[in-house]
Write an enzyme that holds these catalytic residues in place. Sequence first.
Site, mmCIF file in Angstrom:
data_model
loop_
_atom_site.group_PDB
_atom_site.id
_atom_site.type_symbol
_atom_site.label_atom_id
_atom_site.label_comp_id
_atom_site.label_asym_id
_atom_site.label_seq_id
_atom_site.Cartn_x
_atom_site.Cartn_y
_atom_site.Cartn_z
ATOM 1 N N HIS A 93 0.973 -1.351 0.116
ATOM 2 C CA HIS A 93 0.189 0.241 0.022
ATOM 3 C C HIS A 93 0.676 1.190 0.096
ATOM 4 C CE1 HIS A 93 -3.933 -2.020 0.594
ATOM 5 N NE2 HIS A 93 -3.231 -2.899 1.006
ATOM 6 N N TYR A 95 4.602 -6.453 8.740
ATOM 7 C CA TYR A 95 4.272 -4.906 8.933
ATOM 8 C C TYR A 95 5.533 -4.352 9.674
ATOM 9 C CZ TYR A 95 -0.362 -4.587 7.038
ATOM 10 O OH TYR A 95 -1.697 -4.696 6.283
#
Length: 322
Positions: A44, A311
């Site tokens: 993203h 992440y």
Amino acid sequence: MKPLTLAILLVLSPALNAETATPTALIDTFAKLFGEHKGERKGHAKGFCAAGEFTALPAAKQFSQISWLSGATVPVTARFSMAGGNPKAPENSRSPRGMALQLKSPNGELQHFAMLNTPVFGAKDPDVFLGLLQSSLPNPVTGKPDLAKVQAFRQANPSTLPQAEYLQKNSPPWSYATSSYFGIHTFFLTDSSGKEHKVRWHFVPVDGVKGLTDAEIKAPPTDFLQQRLATRLQQGPVHWTMQLVLGEAGDTETDPSQSWPASRTTLDIARLSIQRQGDDACTGINFDPNVLSTGVRASSDPVLQMRSPAYAISFGKRLTGQ
């Protein structure tokens, strides 16, 4: 065995072609697939910040011990984004869009949401997802992915088909404000009596769902999503209704590539209001969906569990300019 036959088997057989996914392998494969973009999010990558408020609705009363469902208005830091690791991704492409939220309750508790505009994820587990990414890597000679190889992998791994089919049947969003967003994983919410409820969540746009036309999808790539949200915000806040979908026995808890039946009970439990674009307010946030407040528990979904370490690697690289 002939080399060609062996090559075909390696593509078609997940057992022969499998690689155990690790957080590092996933992040490294993203870099190979989308290129190295130092200081950017590895997934993203293209997106922007926004800010607003979150308020529980009367149907949330049974979950009022959860801080962000207590009825108090909770500040929200948000990020809207394109899927993938390309910070210049074309905004009319048939790929997922994301909405990530950080809620900060008055007691200081944080709650993260990391959602897609598709109701399912692209694979049932990290191993299959890694295999899908690897099958999509560009050929070193042509610089383009081998579409036959990708298709063969999908056919051999049917959990990769539902999201792809959804993206083909549904137009990309006309605006971030005219898109639904789905919490593709299963969580458990504890009500005021101490009972746990198996849930997934769904944010429904009050402005209604609107997609791009066929002509807009076929047009040359252009950037419009941030400007369209800015233009809409000039009229006032953009709202979504948060629906809680209540799972039943037999509904998968661990496979995010599978939807639950449409007949499941839903509760309109909260209202999200995005009031302004947020400059760089979300830049320092790692929107890990396993950041949960008291009364919310993550399922053992392996994709969900893999997201935290992946992440963390991406966040560390971004902070150090890698």
